[in-house]
Write a protein that holds these residues in place. Sequence first.
Motif, PDB file in Angstrom:
ATOM      1  N   GLY A   1      -1.618  -9.031  -7.416  1.00 28.50           N
ATOM      2  CA  GLY A   1      -1.564  -7.713  -8.604  1.00 28.50           C
ATOM      3  C   GLY A   1      -1.029  -6.596  -8.046  1.00 28.50           C
ATOM      4  N   VAL A   2      -0.347  -6.525  -6.839  1.00 26.58           N
ATOM      5  CA  VAL A   2       0.218  -5.482  -6.227  1.00 26.58           C
ATOM      6  C   VAL A   2       1.749  -5.536  -6.615  1.00 26.58           C
ATOM      7  N   PRO A   3       2.610  -4.556  -7.137  1.00 30.70           N
ATOM      8  CA  PRO A   3       4.062  -4.802  -7.323  1.00 30.70           C
ATOM      9  C   PRO A   3       4.697  -4.905  -6.142  1.00 30.70           C
ATOM     10  N   ALA A   4       5.718  -5.661  -6.366  1.00 32.80           N
ATOM     11  CA  ALA A   4       6.484  -6.186  -5.085  1.00 32.80           C
ATOM     12  C   ALA A   4       7.209  -5.136  -4.451  1.00 32.80           C
ATOM     13  N   HIS A   5       7.628  -3.874  -5.168  1.00 33.84           N
ATOM     14  CA  HIS A   5       8.261  -2.835  -4.563  1.00 33.84           C
ATOM     15  C   HIS A   5       7.296  -1.995  -3.560  1.00 33.84           C
ATOM     16  N   VAL A   6       6.022  -2.226  -3.812  1.00 35.69           N
ATOM     17  CA  VAL A   6       5.007  -1.603  -3.103  1.00 35.69           C
ATOM     18  C   VAL A   6       4.797  -2.164  -1.809  1.00 35.69           C
TER      19      VAL A   6
ATOM     20  N   ALA B   1       8.921  -0.815   3.671  1.00 37.00           N
ATOM     21  CA  ALA B   1       9.351  -1.014   4.930  1.00 37.00           C
ATOM     22  C   ALA B   1       7.966  -0.466   5.689  1.00 37.00           C
ATOM     23  N   LYS B   2       7.241   0.481   5.228  1.00 34.68           N
ATOM     24  CA  LYS B   2       6.099   0.801   5.824  1.00 34.68           C
ATOM     25  C   LYS B   2       5.232   1.300   4.562  1.00 34.68           C
ATOM     26  N   GLU B   3       3.996   0.997   4.878  1.00 36.60           N
ATOM     27  CA  GLU B   3       2.930   0.903   3.679  1.00 36.60           C
ATOM     28  C   GLU B   3       1.690   1.228   4.479  1.00 36.60           C
ATOM     29  N   ARG B   4       0.586   2.260   3.505  1.00 31.75           N
ATOM     30  CA  ARG B   4      -0.617   2.533   4.159  1.00 31.75           C
ATOM     31  C   ARG B   4      -1.513   2.772   3.086  1.00 31.75           C
ATOM     32  N   ALA B   5      -2.862   2.262   3.267  1.00 26.43           N
ATOM     33  CA  ALA B   5      -3.700   2.406   2.272  1.00 26.43           C
ATOM     34  C   ALA B   5      -4.424   3.834   2.595  1.00 26.43           C
ATOM     35  N   PHE B   6      -5.095   4.493   1.519  1.00 26.69           N
ATOM     36  CA  PHE B   6      -5.808   5.625   1.484  1.00 26.69           C
ATOM     37  C   PHE B   6      -6.527   5.876   0.607  1.00 26.69           C
ATOM     38  N   SER B   7      -7.517   6.967   0.986  1.00 30.01           N
ATOM     39  CA  SER B   7      -8.572   7.478  -0.008  1.00 30.01           C
ATOM     40  C   SER B   7      -8.298   9.089  -0.014  1.00 30.01           C
ATOM     41  N   LEU B   8      -9.103   9.580  -0.721  1.00 27.90           N
ATOM     42  CA  LEU B   8      -9.114  11.053  -0.646  1.00 27.90           C
ATOM     43  C   LEU B   8      -9.465  11.684   0.486  1.00 27.90           C
ATOM     44  N   ALA B   9     -10.097  11.563   1.559  1.00 34.57           N
ATOM     45  CA  ALA B   9     -10.466  11.905   2.580  1.00 34.57           C
ATOM     46  C   ALA B   9      -9.073  11.619   3.613  1.00 34.57           C
ATOM     47  N   ASP B  10      -8.347  10.723   3.216  1.00 35.43           N
ATOM     48  CA  ASP B  10      -7.034  10.426   4.183  1.00 35.43           C
ATOM     49  C   ASP B  10      -5.883  11.126   3.694  1.00 35.43           C
ATOM     50  N   LEU B  11      -5.888  12.136   2.740  1.00 32.16           N
ATOM     51  CA  LEU B  11      -4.625  12.819   2.202  1.00 32.16           C
ATOM     52  C   LEU B  11      -3.954  13.489   3.219  1.00 32.16           C
ATOM     53  N   PRO B  12      -4.863  14.302   4.228  1.00 36.23           N
ATOM     54  CA  PRO B  12      -3.921  15.036   5.108  1.00 36.23           C
ATOM     55  C   PRO B  12      -3.186  13.872   6.169  1.00 36.23           C
TER      56      PRO B  12
ATOM     57  N   ALA C   1      -5.962   3.649  -2.727  1.00 35.48           N
ATOM     58  CA  ALA C   1      -4.735   3.694  -3.275  1.00 35.48           C
ATOM     59  C   ALA C   1      -3.772   2.999  -2.153  1.00 35.48           C
ATOM     60  N   ARG C   2      -2.601   2.654  -2.335  1.00 34.84           N
ATOM     61  CA  ARG C   2      -1.671   2.243  -1.459  1.00 34.84           C
ATOM     62  C   ARG C   2      -0.218   3.286  -1.593  1.00 34.84           C
ATOM     63  N   LEU C   3       0.163   3.348  -0.527  1.00 30.47           N
ATOM     64  CA  LEU C   3       1.570   4.109  -0.368  1.00 30.47           C
ATOM     65  C   LEU C   3       2.448   3.165   0.213  1.00 30.47           C
ATOM     66  N   GLY C   4       3.687   3.071  -0.553  1.00 34.75           N
ATOM     67  CA  GLY C   4       4.784   2.249   0.296  1.00 34.75           C
ATOM     68  C   GLY C   4       6.074   3.258   0.284  1.00 34.75           C
ATOM     69  N   ILE C   5       6.835   3.127   1.433  1.00 39.30           N
ATOM     70  CA  ILE C   5       7.941   3.993   1.870  1.00 39.30           C
ATOM     71  C   ILE C   5       9.103   3.082   2.075  1.00 39.30           C
ATOM     72  N   ARG C   6      10.221   3.200   1.541  1.00 37.10           N
ATOM     73  CA  ARG C   6      11.300   2.332   2.028  1.00 37.10           C
ATOM     74  C   ARG C   6      12.610   3.324   1.653  1.00 37.10           C
ATOM     75  N   SER C   7      13.585   2.631   2.387  1.00 39.04           N
ATOM     76  CA  SER C   7      14.974   3.597   2.110  1.00 39.04           C
ATOM     77  C   SER C   7      15.696   2.475   1.056  1.00 39.04           C
ATOM     78  N   ASP C   8      16.423   3.172   0.325  1.00 30.51           N
ATOM     79  CA  ASP C   8      17.339   2.474  -0.655  1.00 30.51           C
ATOM     80  C   ASP C   8      18.635   3.176  -0.513  1.00 30.51           C
ATOM     81  N   GLY C   9      19.570   2.794   0.031  1.00 32.83           N
ATOM     82  CA  GLY C   9      20.845   3.410   0.282  1.00 32.83           C
ATOM     83  C   GLY C   9      20.622   4.930   0.548  1.00 32.83           C
ATOM     84  N   THR C  10      20.940   5.738  -0.105  1.00 33.15           N
ATOM     85  CA  THR C  10      21.001   7.352   0.035  1.00 33.15           C
ATOM     86  C   THR C  10      19.812   7.787  -0.377  1.00 33.15           C
ATOM     87  N   ALA C  11      18.772   7.001  -0.870  1.00 29.84           N
ATOM     88  CA  ALA C  11      17.584   7.536  -1.252  1.00 29.84           C
ATOM     89  C   ALA C  11      16.279   7.169  -0.530  1.00 29.84           C
TER      90      ALA C  11
END
Length: 138
Positions: free
Chosen positions: A5-10, A14-25, A67-77
């Motif tokens: 159920g998680v979108p493939a682009h998430v 290259a890097k992914e992290r689960a988080f909650s409200l307390a994890d925002l900092p 929630a989950r955060l995914g970060i990746r590079s895509d060319g110049t972005a």
Amino acid sequence: MKDDGVPAHVTGAAKERAFSLADLPDLREFAAAEALRRGMPEDAIGDFLVALNEVATNAVTHGSTKARLGIRSDGTALVVAVHDDGRAWRPEGEPGHDPPPENATSGMGLWVARMLSNELQVTTGPRGTTVTMRFLLA
């Protein structure tokens, strides 16, 4: 979408992290380090973190407690995807496209994120909501 159920682009990020409200900092610190490592100029980090914080805060206060955060590079972005499992949101039109009313005290998060990113896309449905933002690295 993958079978879980998680979108493939998430999850394909290259890097992914689960988080909650307390994890925002910690999430902001993680994201800043990743953005710098991937070539984002230091003077762009502040706007990047404001946009990310708005979207991530929305995810864990309006979507689901985790929630989950995914970060990746895509060319110049740098591509950042925030996914929550919230299923109740049914936006009308394009979320964050119109500015909030002049005296608004809330409801500005997606609009702010859209103004600070180069592109913002919202997908929502029975498996949750994903906000994907692109930030140019050069």
